[in-house]
Design an enzyme around this catalytic site. Structure first.
Site, PDB file in Angstrom:
ATOM      1  N   SER A 146       0.847  -1.189   0.000  1.00  3.48           N
ATOM      2  CA  SER A 146       0.000   0.000   0.000  1.00  3.48           C
ATOM      3  C   SER A 146       0.881   1.236   0.000  1.00  3.48           C
ATOM      4  O   SER A 146       2.005   1.212   0.520  1.00  3.48           O
ATOM      5  CB  SER A 146      -0.893   0.006   1.247  1.00  3.48           C
ATOM      6  N   TYR A 159      -1.565   0.001  10.157  1.00  7.71           N
ATOM      7  CA  TYR A 159      -1.635  -0.494   8.779  1.00  7.71           C
ATOM      8  C   TYR A 159      -0.358  -0.121   8.023  1.00  7.71           C
ATOM      9  O   TYR A 159       0.231  -0.953   7.322  1.00  7.71           O
ATOM     10  CB  TYR A 159      -2.865   0.077   8.087  1.00  7.71           C
TER      11      TYR A 159
END
Length: 248
Positions: A146, A159
């Site tokens: 990501s 995250y």
């Protein structure tokens, strides 16, 4: 970047295959000729995928598995070895968001769960299938990352940290195998119309985002036996590989 690959006779493993990008990657791999080992917790989603793959004339093996079951991941590698003796393509797609929160407010159990699913299960999967990918004449590993790993935006700590860790695993693994036929790359899919994105950005209009089928189509060539790049990030929005760089 190669064109859509010919994957006839190849064996492909996809985690998080019951929805989102994983679902459409599994369909794309099957359409290209691969036998897909589809892994997910949601049996209904796997069965729907199986129907779609059969409609394309493809074949799939469904594996209902929670990636928190580390022993189950180990058994999966053993089962693939017993049935096929190799693995040609691994797509480590499954992941969770955790919470969008100040770091000091994140509960320990939430942080630990993000690391368990996004990092430890990926390492465990790599460990389980690495010998199988090495047994292929053109093993290909695709690991979802990501942009959060690099932007490290406020409130995205767990995250972002998990994806940065995954990218470090990819780089190390790629360096270990750079003189072998195995190619290992990370993918930054960018903002995509998925349930995870809706959880992270509840006020966002999903119609403004690419559909996961569009994103999967751009990732699919990374499974090609003709691919030469390794140890890089494929940025879907830019449509090209990005090299890791040390700070100047």
């Amino acid at each position: 970047m190669p064109a859509m690959p010919d994957l006839a006779g190849r064996i492909a493993l996809v985690t998080g295959a019951s929805r989102g990008i994983g679902y459409f990657l599994a369909k794309g791999l099957a359409a290209a000729g691969a036998h897909v080992i589809a892994v997910a917790r949601t049996v209904g989603g796997l069965e729907e995928l199986d129907d779609e793959i059969k409609a394309l004339g493809g074949e799939a093996t469904l594996v209902p598995l929670d990636l928190a079951d580390m022993a189950g991941i180990d058994r999966l590698g053993g089962a693939i070895h017993e049935r096929w003796g190799k693995l040609d393509i691994m797509v480590a797609n499954a992941g969770i968001l955790g919470v969008i929160s100040p770091i000091g407010h994140v509960e320990a159990r939430v942080f630990e769960k993000v690391m368990e699913i996004n990092v430890i299960s990926v390492w465990r999967l790599i460990r389980s299938v690495d010998p199988l990918l090495r047994a292929s004449d053109a093993g290909r590993a695709i690991v979802m990352s990501s942009g959060a790993a690099h932007s490290a935006r406020a409130f995205w700590g767990p995250y972002a940290a998990s994806k940065a860790a995954v990218e470090a695993l990819v780089r190390s693994w790629a360096d270990e195998t750079k003189n072998m036929p195995l190619r290992v790359n990370a993918v930054n899919p960018g903002a995509t119309r998925t349930a995870m994105r809706a959880q992270a950005m509840p006020g966002e209009d999903p119609a403004t985002l690419p559909h996961p089928s569009e994103v999967a189509e751009k990732i699919l060539p990374l499974a090609s036996p003709d691919l030469q790049e390794t140890g890089l990030i494929f940025d879907v929005r830019r449509g090209r590989f990005l090299r890791y760089r040390l700070p100047e």
